[in-house]
Design a protein around this motif. Sequence first.
Motif, mmCIF file in Angstrom:
data_model
loop_
_atom_site.group_PDB
_atom_site.id
_atom_site.type_symbol
_atom_site.label_atom_id
_atom_site.label_comp_id
_atom_site.label_asym_id
_atom_site.label_seq_id
_atom_site.Cartn_x
_atom_site.Cartn_y
_atom_site.Cartn_z
ATOM 1 N N PRO A 74 3.337 11.201 4.508
ATOM 2 C CA PRO A 74 3.887 9.848 4.591
ATOM 3 C C PRO A 74 3.378 9.094 5.822
ATOM 4 O O PRO A 74 2.826 9.687 6.749
ATOM 5 N N GLN A 75 3.592 7.777 5.827
ATOM 6 C CA GLN A 75 3.151 6.948 6.948
ATOM 7 C C GLN A 75 3.797 7.400 8.263
ATOM 8 O O GLN A 75 3.142 7.423 9.300
ATOM 9 N N TYR A 76 5.082 7.745 8.195
ATOM 10 C CA TYR A 76 5.755 8.261 9.396
ATOM 11 C C TYR A 76 6.092 9.725 9.164
ATOM 12 O O TYR A 76 7.105 10.030 8.536
ATOM 13 N N LEU A 131 -2.601 10.342 1.547
ATOM 14 C CA LEU A 131 -2.542 10.297 3.011
ATOM 15 C C LEU A 131 -2.310 8.850 3.443
ATOM 16 O O LEU A 131 -3.180 7.996 3.296
ATOM 17 N N ASP A 132 -1.113 8.591 3.960
ATOM 18 C CA ASP A 132 -0.769 7.222 4.357
ATOM 19 C C ASP A 132 -0.978 7.054 5.861
ATOM 20 O O ASP A 132 -0.267 7.639 6.663
ATOM 21 N N GLU A 133 -1.966 6.283 6.238
ATOM 22 C CA GLU A 133 -2.337 5.996 7.633
ATOM 23 C C GLU A 133 -2.477 7.230 8.524
ATOM 24 O O GLU A 133 -1.791 7.376 9.531
ATOM 25 N N PRO A 134 -3.404 8.104 8.167
ATOM 26 C CA PRO A 134 -3.610 9.293 9.000
ATOM 27 C C PRO A 134 -4.141 8.960 10.393
ATOM 28 O O PRO A 134 -3.979 9.764 11.304
ATOM 29 N N LYS A 137 0.832 -1.204 0.000
ATOM 30 C CA LYS A 137 0.000 0.000 0.000
ATOM 31 C C LYS A 137 0.872 1.262 0.000
ATOM 32 O O LYS A 137 0.671 2.172 -0.803
ATOM 33 N N THR A 138 1.838 1.302 0.911
ATOM 34 C CA THR A 138 2.736 2.453 0.975
ATOM 35 C C THR A 138 3.562 2.560 -0.294
ATOM 36 O O THR A 138 3.787 3.663 -0.816
ATOM 37 N N THR A 139 3.970 1.425 -0.831
ATOM 38 C CA THR A 139 4.743 1.424 -2.076
ATOM 39 C C THR A 139 3.916 2.070 -3.201
ATOM 40 O O THR A 139 4.431 2.892 -3.962
HETATM 41 MG MG LIG Z 1 2.253 1.200 4.814
#
Ligand SMILES: [Mg+2]
Length: 479
Positions: free
Chosen positions: A341-343, A412-415, A313-315
Amino acid sequence: MNLPQELEKDLVHQYGVNAFRLYRLPYLEEGSVIGVIGKNGIGKTTAIQVLAGQLKPNLGNLEGQPNLEEVARYFRGSLLQEYLTELADGSLKISYKPQYIDKIPKVVKGKVGEILARIAAPGKLEKIVELFELGHLMDREVEVLSGGELQRLALAACLARDANTFLIDEPSSFLDIRQRFRAASAIRSILGDGVRVMVCDHDLAVLDYLSDKIFVFYGRPGVYGVVSGPFGVREGINIFLQGYIPSENVRFRSEKITFQVRPPSVAEEQEGGAPLEWPEMTKSYEGFKLEVKTGRAWQGDVIGIVGPNGIGKTTFIKLLAGVERSDEGYELEFKSMSYKPQYPEPRDSLVEEVLREAAGKKFDSDLYRGELIEPLGLERLMDRNMAELSGGELQKVSIAEALSRDAELYLLDEPSAYLDVEERYMTTKVIKRVTRDRKAYTFLVDHDLMVLDFASTKLMVFSGEPGRHGVANPPVSLR
Ligand SMILES: [Mg+2]
Ligand SMILES: Nc1ncnc2c1ncn2[C@@H]1O[C@H](COP(=O)(O)OP(=O)(O)OP(=O)(O)O)[C@@H](O)[C@H]1O
């Protein structure tokens, strides 16, 4: 809400003059899992750090040298006294899983297998690797792990230690739903004689499944927190949702939290404007390959992205963002893009400066305040340095920063990671509204079904074999 007068005598720790105060402490019991619930900024991590021996409580005395024996005596005749006495004389063997796992790759280097071998107590490694499904990741470097893989490593490391007291701060962030329940049962599996476990989490279903008793934290975020309990599991969860503690006659929230299923559907079928299309593409890493099917999004779409941990997913988000190149070298042509980003990476600047820079002229407008600052509760953070925020605060500022920029495409990655239940709800509303009002295309990766269900107009379901091979299927309509 006013602070009940009689609480003053229960002050356990105060960070400084006019700084956050924690009243009372939760405690652990042998052979049980103690769950802890409460919104962000209310002292859960402070309490866990005290119980881990990492923070010496000062009982509100800002000058004195804190002394654990004295603190233990203060809780005379309670299980807490027993615990703190053992903590003071060093007879507890504590293993602590910190809340913010994204900091781990900055301090721990090497391959998953090497890291676990260094930490694990004799004979524990094999079982732990199996419980957390880490077998196929043993040769992978810690810095390339996906969010859920990293959380599993952190939990495995915590549970594999030779310890009898386990303090676990937010195990479910970044985990997919299946892994959340696997982690919960792994945590329960270490219970035994003389073993004590405390877990704090925002996922109420996980706490329900995991805990034997529950402590509820309430108060005012950043100002003070009060510990109440222990309660039976259902009772504790109910108290949290209702915002009312019958035994103390304290109402700590004026509204109940209710989980509503999908809000009344608004006309989103404005399939006007130009669609955003992406081609079939692949992205290969050593040991992992993502296959992307061609797909398209329309203006006003919030494309929810779901799938297990380590499925790509992040990729995929990084390919859209142009942070990573596909194997074919395909470059997507978007006019403007804004990416969380996720982080999120904090910068050494004031929150106000960061948001002002992202929002530009509109920063001072009422519209902007009403759209982002108020719903996300950012007013009180404006003069804080971004580098000193808690994980949940940093998450909210990073979401606001991404949505402050004018863009066609929001990624938006894992808000929802590190946000509490109420914050998730507000954030989801904001994302949906901004996307619709700006006729943008938004891609939203998340594991919280409430968030996905509430925000998304379409869903992209990722399939494949986690950690090895992922497929990004085209978005499908939810209606
Ligand atoms: Mg991810
Ligand atoms: N640079 C890299 N080198 C090798 N493997 C990588 C690299 N980057 C990511 N991976 C691997 O690719 C897989 C997919 O990672 P990705 O971050 O896209 O997963 P994800 O679906 O976002 O998972 P999560 O829900 O846990 O965040 C993971 O198994 C990860 O370990």
